[in-house]
Design an enzyme around this catalytic site. Structure first.
Site, PDB file in Angstrom:
ATOM      1  N   HIS A   8       0.829  -1.205   0.000  1.00 11.72           N
ATOM      2  CA  HIS A   8       0.000   0.000   0.000  1.00 11.72           C
ATOM      3  C   HIS A   8       0.867   1.261   0.000  1.00 11.72           C
ATOM      4  CE1 HIS A   8      -3.434  -2.572   0.741  1.00 11.72           C
ATOM      5  NE2 HIS A   8      -2.819  -3.101   1.790  1.00 11.72           N
ATOM      6  N   ASN A  48       9.452  17.646  18.142  1.00 14.83           N
ATOM      7  CA  ASN A  48       9.677  16.308  17.593  1.00 14.83           C
ATOM      8  C   ASN A  48      10.015  16.373  16.109  1.00 14.83           C
ATOM      9  OD1 ASN A  48       9.362  13.237  17.943  1.00 14.83           O
ATOM     10  ND2 ASN A  48       7.995  13.675  16.227  1.00 14.83           N
ATOM     11  N   ARG A  58      13.630  17.121  15.624  1.00 10.70           N
ATOM     12  CA  ARG A  58      14.495  15.992  15.983  1.00 10.70           C
ATOM     13  C   ARG A  58      14.491  14.887  14.939  1.00 10.70           C
ATOM     14  NH1 ARG A  58      12.102  16.747  21.203  1.00 10.70           N
ATOM     15  NH2 ARG A  58      10.686  15.019  20.746  1.00 10.70           N
ATOM     16  N   ASN A  84      15.857  15.610  10.116  1.00 11.20           N
ATOM     17  CA  ASN A  84      17.230  15.361   9.659  1.00 11.20           C
ATOM     18  C   ASN A  84      18.032  14.894  10.859  1.00 11.20           C
ATOM     19  OD1 ASN A  84      19.843  15.398   8.636  1.00 11.20           O
ATOM     20  ND2 ASN A  84      19.549  17.275   7.477  1.00 11.20           N
ATOM     21  N   HIS A 106      20.825  16.762  13.328  1.00  6.49           N
ATOM     22  CA  HIS A 106      20.346  16.879  14.709  1.00  6.49           C
ATOM     23  C   HIS A 106      21.325  16.249  15.693  1.00  6.49           C
ATOM     24  CE1 HIS A 106      18.244  15.118  18.222  1.00  6.49           C
ATOM     25  NE2 HIS A 106      17.729  16.330  18.303  1.00  6.49           N
ATOM     26  N   TYR A 166      24.124  21.603  21.982  1.00  9.75           N
ATOM     27  CA  TYR A 166      23.189  21.555  23.106  1.00  9.75           C
ATOM     28  C   TYR A 166      23.836  20.954  24.353  1.00  9.75           C
ATOM     29  CZ  TYR A 166      18.912  20.605  25.721  1.00  9.75           C
ATOM     30  OH  TYR A 166      17.951  20.559  26.694  1.00  9.75           O
ATOM     31  N   LYS A 178      18.638  25.164  30.081  1.00  6.32           N
ATOM     32  CA  LYS A 178      18.175  24.388  28.933  1.00  6.32           C
ATOM     33  C   LYS A 178      17.524  25.282  27.884  1.00  6.32           C
ATOM     34  CE  LYS A 178      17.520  19.857  31.072  1.00  6.32           C
ATOM     35  NZ  LYS A 178      16.567  18.754  31.339  1.00  6.32           N
ATOM     36  N   SER A 211      21.273  27.362  13.876  1.00 11.19           N
ATOM     37  CA  SER A 211      20.624  26.749  12.719  1.00 11.19           C
ATOM     38  C   SER A 211      20.045  27.811  11.791  1.00 11.19           C
ATOM     39  CB  SER A 211      19.524  25.797  13.193  1.00 11.19           C
ATOM     40  OG  SER A 211      18.908  25.154  12.105  1.00 11.19           O
ATOM     41  N   HIS A 227      21.308  28.354   7.920  1.00 10.68           N
ATOM     42  CA  HIS A 227      20.354  28.239   6.807  1.00 10.68           C
ATOM     43  C   HIS A 227      20.338  29.507   5.965  1.00 10.68           C
ATOM     44  CE1 HIS A 227      18.775  24.615   8.770  1.00 10.68           C
ATOM     45  NE2 HIS A 227      18.108  24.384   7.658  1.00 10.68           N
TER      46      HIS A 227
END
Length: 561
Positions: free
Chosen positions: A148, A426, A429, A432, A436, A444, A456, A467, A471
């Site tokens: 499918h 999400n 994460r 890519n 990441h 991080y 954090k 990032s 870009h």
């Protein structure tokens, strides 16, 4: 006769023991029918034949014993499947265990020095406790095994065929002949000799300079009386190489030779890839040298040139001495992936030619207005989404899997099921995984190690800012102008959605919202960058100043017909 009798009784006893052993083994794996069948066969087979003198025939017993042993050695086919599933289960447990250890434990690296040398700060985990590589397929390869899902792939192929046919039919009606030209595609990948020489320079520089600097530093570190000066000197040389050798020189080549968009993308993306790889190589191997104790071994262990060379080509940005490998290379799989890369390039070309160029080519003939901008954005959503899917499929699936197969690189998790995301956190994460992993390990986690786990939010902001800048750098250098649409979307919408649409957002409504915002974002990006490109083509400036490269032309360009 007594001697012969002893020789006979000994094998009879052994055969009896084998009989019981085989019965136990068969009862473990066989069904009830198999047990009954085995019992009947054993009772029939072990009715011992006797010789004329009434003794058991030894040859017959030995033959039966060998047959039974051969049968006992046969392993049922389903046990192989069970063994494979059990191996995957254990590998998964090991990977999760290592990840838990890396997140919950700290591994201090301390170098005792008598002369005020370099001393590692804090409790940064050693390199092997970061990304865990295991053998696994890419998700699309697994999904395409389902009929499918494979049908959806066939639908995209059918759409490509219809785009080609529509282009031929329209050209035949307009021109009176079949016109099969790829002028936009040829222009976009022009000046190939400059691209090839630029890549060769970047690759050789990345192979020789970082490895040579690291080798010289590692061999002289423990013997140096001024370790801080020694490390600072080689660290400064590496930073200079990153900024000048891999940073400024390729950028200058792209700008000075006015490379077309696709050729510029190749050079700039390779520049970033090699910069990230060389940084990972240094970052993962420096702690080993610092933790080395000369009293235990004679010389410090450094990676081999072959290991570093393999890493430069491997489809990962995290250095390891060894990666899980596949046993063979499926060259038919490699050929299929490269064919899909070529097909995706033509797909993007036909989408841009049929749906975008007619819309943007005459943009500057009308004054800039909000109405025209809104119509352009919504008309750009469909081609923008299609090209996004194709770029994902072309690079993250086909290109990386082709190189992974040729290098027998077994960990094919270059992306996850980002299409099922209900939160932007999400999605970032899983879209890519290759990039990441690098941002997570070296930006991080290192930020949390330096400033503490209380920061954090600041560490996440740093990742977003980096990032967004990268870009925008790629698009600005490749297109030849600065129009910070991507930067604004990252730092405004992307950052806002990341905190609002967090991982606690579940349910299909959030997935619908994510897809809606993604579609709209792709339309904005394609519309604004395309408008600016054609505005600069239709309204060229004579002797432009620096501000002319920064100020958007699409707001003021108007060509009178």
């Amino acid at each position: 006769m007594a001697g012969r009798g002893g020789a006979v009784h000994e094998p009879v006893t052994m055969v009896g023991e084998d009989n019981i052993s085989v019965r136990n083994r068969r009862s473990t794996y066989g069904t009830a029918e198999e047990k009954d069948d085995l019992s009947s066969r054993l009772e029939g087979d072990w009715s011992f034949s006797k010789s004329n003198n009434g003794q058991v025939d030894v040859d017959h017993l030995i033959t039966r014993k060998m047959q039974l042993l051969a049968e006992a050695e046969l392993k049922p086919a389903f046990m192989q499947s069970v063994d494979g599933h059990f191996t995957e289960f254990v590998n998964g447990l090991i990977a999760k265990s290592l990840q838990l250890e890396s997140s919950s434990s700290t591994f201090p690296v301390v170098c005792s020095e008598k002369h005020g040398g370099f001393k590692s700060k804090g409790s940064r985990a050693p390199p092997e406790h970061g990304k865990v590589f295991i053998a696994r397929k890419s998700l699309l390869d697994e999904l395409f095994e389902v009929e499918h899902i494979r049908t959806i792939y066939h639908m995209f192929i059918a759409l490509l065929i219809l785009l080609i046919l529509s282009t031929l039919v329209i050209d035949f009606i307009d021109e009176g002949r079949l016109v099969l030209e790829f002028d936009v595609l040829v222009y976009s990948f022009g000046k190939f000799s400059i691209v090839a020489s630029s890549w060769l320079y970047m690759f050789l520089a990345s192979l020789v300079v970082p490895y040579g600097l690291f080798l010289q530093w590692a061999q002289g570190y423990h013997g140096s009386s001024h370790k801080t000066i020694h490390s600072s000197f080689f660290g400064a040389l590496f930073v200079i190489f990153q900024i000048v050798g891999l940073g400024l020189v390729p950028t200058y080549i792209v700008v000075a030779y006015s490379l077309p968009p696709a050729s510029s993308f190749i050079v700039i993306l390779e520049q970033l890839r090699l910069m990230m790889k060389t940084y990972s190589f240094i970052k993962e191997n420096v702690p080993r040298v610092l933790a080395f104790t000369p009293q235990k071994t004679n010389s410090v262990q450094v990676p081999k040139v072959s290991q570093y060379l393999y890493f430069l080509f491997a489809p990962t940005l995290i250095y390891r001495d060894y990666y899980p490998r596949t046993p063979t290379i499926r060259w038919s799989y490699v050929a299929t992936k490269f064919a899909q890369v070529l097909g995706s390039l033509f797909y993007i070309y036909y989408i841009f030619s049929r749906l975008c160029i007619p819309m943007y080519r005459n943009f500057s003939r009308e004054h800039f207005s909000v109405r025209g901008l809104v119509l352009c954005i919504f008309n750009s959503i469909l081609p923008g989404v299609l090209m996004t899917f194709l770029v994902f499929f072309l690079f993250l699936h086909c290109w990386l899997n082709a190189f992974a197969e040729m290098l027998r690189f077994a960990d094919r998790m270059f992306y996850k099921d980002w299409w099922n995301s209900t939160s932007y956190s999400n999605y970032y994460r899983t879209w890519n995984v290759v990039v990441h992993d690098w941002l997570y390990d070296y930006v991080y986690r290192d930020s949390l190690w330096l400033f503490g786990k209380k920061f954090k939010a600041a560490a996440m902001l740093l990742v977003f800012s980096l990032s967004a800048v990268v870009h925008e750098y790629v698009l600005s250098v490749s297109f030849g102008y600065f129009y910070p649409v991507m930067f604004c979307l990252f730092m405004c919408c992307g950052l806002l959605f990341n905190f609002i649409l967090h991982d606690r957002r579940k349910g299909p409504i959030w997935n619908v919202f994510m897809w809606t915002s993604l579609f709209l974002g792709q339309g904005v990006i394609l519309c604004l960058y395309s408008q600016e490109w054609y505005a600069r083509q239709n309204c060229p400036l004579k002797n432009p100043a620096f501000l002319d490269y920064v100020k958007p032309h699409s707001w003021v360009c108007h060509v009178k017909v």
